[in-house]
Scaffold this motif. Sequence first.
Motif, PDB file in Angstrom:
ATOM      1  N   LYS A  20       0.832  -1.206   0.000  1.00 14.81           N
ATOM      2  CA  LYS A  20       0.000   0.000   0.000  1.00 14.81           C
ATOM      3  C   LYS A  20       0.866   1.256   0.000  1.00 14.81           C
ATOM      4  N   ASN A  21       1.917   1.240   0.814  1.00 18.24           N
ATOM      5  CA  ASN A  21       2.822   2.397   0.846  1.00 18.24           C
ATOM      6  C   ASN A  21       3.501   2.588  -0.505  1.00 18.24           C
ATOM      7  N   ALA A  22       3.942   1.500  -1.118  1.00 17.10           N
ATOM      8  CA  ALA A  22       4.596   1.594  -2.425  1.00 17.10           C
ATOM      9  C   ALA A  22       3.654   2.216  -3.454  1.00 17.10           C
ATOM     10  N   GLU A  23       2.398   1.782  -3.451  1.00 14.75           N
ATOM     11  CA  GLU A  23       1.417   2.366  -4.387  1.00 14.75           C
ATOM     12  C   GLU A  23       1.241   3.858  -4.127  1.00 14.75           C
ATOM     13  N   THR A  24       1.139   4.227  -2.865  1.00 11.01           N
ATOM     14  CA  THR A  24       0.928   5.622  -2.489  1.00 11.01           C
ATOM     15  C   THR A  24       2.100   6.496  -2.920  1.00 11.01           C
ATOM     16  N   TYR A  25       3.323   5.967  -2.776  1.00 13.02           N
ATOM     17  CA  TYR A  25       4.526   6.754  -3.050  1.00 13.02           C
ATOM     18  C   TYR A  25       4.949   6.769  -4.515  1.00 13.02           C
ATOM     19  N   LEU A  26       4.328   5.959  -5.361  1.00 11.93           N
ATOM     20  CA  LEU A  26       4.806   5.813  -6.740  1.00 11.93           C
ATOM     21  C   LEU A  26       5.076   7.154  -7.414  1.00 11.93           C
ATOM     22  N   TYR A  27       4.102   8.070  -7.393  1.00 13.92           N
ATOM     23  CA  TYR A  27       4.253   9.338  -8.113  1.00 13.92           C
ATOM     24  C   TYR A  27       4.822  10.461  -7.247  1.00 13.92           C
ATOM     25  N   SER A  28       4.578  10.395  -5.949  1.00 15.37           N
ATOM     26  CA  SER A  28       5.028  11.492  -5.085  1.00 15.37           C
ATOM     27  C   SER A  28       6.453  11.299  -4.570  1.00 15.37           C
ATOM     28  N   ASP A  29       6.890  10.038  -4.433  1.00 16.05           N
ATOM     29  CA  ASP A  29       8.222   9.744  -3.885  1.00 16.05           C
ATOM     30  C   ASP A  29       8.639   8.354  -4.374  1.00 16.05           C
ATOM     31  N   ILE A  82      12.245 -12.135  -9.999  1.00 12.29           N
ATOM     32  CA  ILE A  82      11.484 -11.041  -9.389  1.00 12.29           C
ATOM     33  C   ILE A  82      12.169 -10.575  -8.109  1.00 12.29           C
ATOM     34  N   LEU A  83      12.555 -11.518  -7.266  1.00 16.59           N
ATOM     35  CA  LEU A  83      13.205 -11.160  -5.998  1.00 16.59           C
ATOM     36  C   LEU A  83      14.504 -10.398  -6.221  1.00 16.59           C
ATOM     37  N   HIS A  84      15.293 -10.807  -7.207  1.00 21.36           N
ATOM     38  CA  HIS A  84      16.539 -10.087  -7.483  1.00 21.36           C
ATOM     39  C   HIS A  84      16.258  -8.698  -8.062  1.00 21.36           C
ATOM     40  N   ALA A  85      15.249  -8.578  -8.904  1.00 17.37           N
ATOM     41  CA  ALA A  85      14.896  -7.261  -9.446  1.00 17.37           C
ATOM     42  C   ALA A  85      14.477  -6.318  -8.325  1.00 17.37           C
ATOM     43  N   LEU A  86      13.665  -6.804  -7.400  1.00 18.37           N
ATOM     44  CA  LEU A  86      13.244  -5.983  -6.261  1.00 18.37           C
ATOM     45  C   LEU A  86      14.441  -5.613  -5.387  1.00 18.37           C
ATOM     46  N   ARG A  87      15.305  -6.587  -5.130  1.00 20.24           N
ATOM     47  CA  ARG A  87      16.481  -6.377  -4.279  1.00 20.24           C
ATOM     48  C   ARG A  87      17.448  -5.365  -4.888  1.00 20.24           C
ATOM     49  N   LYS A  88      17.763  -5.555  -6.163  1.00 20.50           N
ATOM     50  CA  LYS A  88      18.736  -4.670  -6.814  1.00 20.50           C
ATOM     51  C   LYS A  88      18.224  -3.239  -6.901  1.00 20.50           C
ATOM     52  N   THR A  89      16.948  -3.079  -7.214  1.00 20.02           N
ATOM     53  CA  THR A  89      16.401  -1.729  -7.324  1.00 20.02           C
ATOM     54  C   THR A  89      16.301  -1.075  -5.954  1.00 20.02           C
ATOM     55  N   ARG A  90      15.962  -1.857  -4.940  1.00 21.17           N
ATOM     56  CA  ARG A  90      15.935  -1.317  -3.576  1.00 21.17           C
ATOM     57  C   ARG A  90      17.329  -0.835  -3.180  1.00 21.17           C
ATOM     58  N   ASN A  91      18.358  -1.622  -3.492  1.00 18.26           N
ATOM     59  CA  ASN A  91      19.724  -1.213  -3.178  1.00 18.26           C
ATOM     60  C   ASN A  91      20.085   0.101  -3.861  1.00 18.26           C
ATOM     61  N   LYS A  92      19.707   0.243  -5.132  1.00 17.59           N
ATOM     62  CA  LYS A  92      19.970   1.508  -5.839  1.00 17.59           C
ATOM     63  C   LYS A  92      19.229   2.663  -5.174  1.00 17.59           C
ATOM     64  N   ALA A  93      17.985   2.406  -4.774  1.00 19.46           N
ATOM     65  CA  ALA A  93      17.190   3.462  -4.134  1.00 19.46           C
ATOM     66  C   ALA A  93      17.810   3.878  -2.806  1.00 19.46           C
ATOM     67  N   VAL A  94      18.268   2.908  -2.038  1.00 20.39           N
ATOM     68  CA  VAL A  94      18.837   3.198  -0.720  1.00 20.39           C
ATOM     69  C   VAL A  94      20.216   3.846  -0.838  1.00 20.39           C
ATOM     70  N   HIS A  95      21.083   3.270  -1.665  1.00 19.52           N
ATOM     71  CA  HIS A  95      22.486   3.691  -1.678  1.00 19.52           C
ATOM     72  C   HIS A  95      22.803   4.788  -2.686  1.00 19.52           C
ATOM     73  N   GLU A  96      21.959   4.937  -3.711  1.00 23.12           N
ATOM     74  CA  GLU A  96      22.233   5.946  -4.744  1.00 23.12           C
ATOM     75  C   GLU A  96      21.120   6.977  -4.874  1.00 23.12           C
ATOM     76  N   ASN A  97      20.129   6.914  -3.967  1.00 17.35           N
ATOM     77  CA  ASN A  97      18.979   7.812  -4.028  1.00 17.35           C
ATOM     78  C   ASN A  97      18.264   7.724  -5.378  1.00 17.35           C
ATOM     79  N   SER A 100      12.580   6.299  -9.965  1.00 11.93           N
ATOM     80  CA  SER A 100      12.070   5.952 -11.289  1.00 11.93           C
ATOM     81  C   SER A 100      10.615   5.541 -11.176  1.00 11.93           C
ATOM     82  N   ILE A 101       9.748   6.345 -11.748  1.00  8.22           N
ATOM     83  CA  ILE A 101       8.328   6.000 -11.769  1.00  8.22           C
ATOM     84  C   ILE A 101       8.104   4.788 -12.659  1.00  8.22           C
ATOM     85  N   SER A 102       8.800   4.704 -13.784  1.00  9.53           N
ATOM     86  CA  SER A 102       8.591   3.559 -14.684  1.00  9.53           C
ATOM     87  C   SER A 102       9.046   2.253 -14.037  1.00  9.53           C
ATOM     88  N   ASP A 103      10.181   2.267 -13.327  1.00 11.40           N
ATOM     89  CA  ASP A 103      10.598   1.073 -12.595  1.00 11.40           C
ATOM     90  C   ASP A 103       9.588   0.746 -11.497  1.00 11.40           C
TER      91      ASP A 103
END
Length: 130
Positions: A20-29, A82-97, A100-103
């Motif tokens: 639910k949080n992910a859906e809420t934040y998609l466009y705003s954050d 799927i798990l690796h895609a979620l993990r890798k993108t989370r790492n980029k979000a955390v460590h590189e700020n 991506s709305i499309s991702d």
Amino acid sequence: MKSNFSFLDIEFPVLSQFGKNAETYLYSDSNSCLMKLGMIGETIVNLMFTYDKVALPADNTAANRISTLLREGLLTQDLVNILHALRKTRNKAVHENYTSISDGKSLLQMAHSLCEWFMQTYGDWNYENQ
């Protein structure tokens, strides 16, 4: 508007809240969206270790936990991807700020599919995809 992750409310409320949080934040954050989606994958992996009583790998990284579940026959290659895609993108979000709305859109769909599989496998066996 009802969340696509509401079906998790009873059996897996923590997954429901992340979705639910992910859906809420998609466009705003979108950065927070990507982090929440990664938390869905990480939580599912950790729950599988608990439910299936699998020993954690000696080198206890997220990637090694996923590999262990694959070797144990608990995940298909599609779920691993799927798990690796979620993990890798989370790492980029955390460590590189990373943002991506499309991702976020594509990973929301993948996370939803993963959660439906998890519900059918570990929650309600009678649950049907929505």
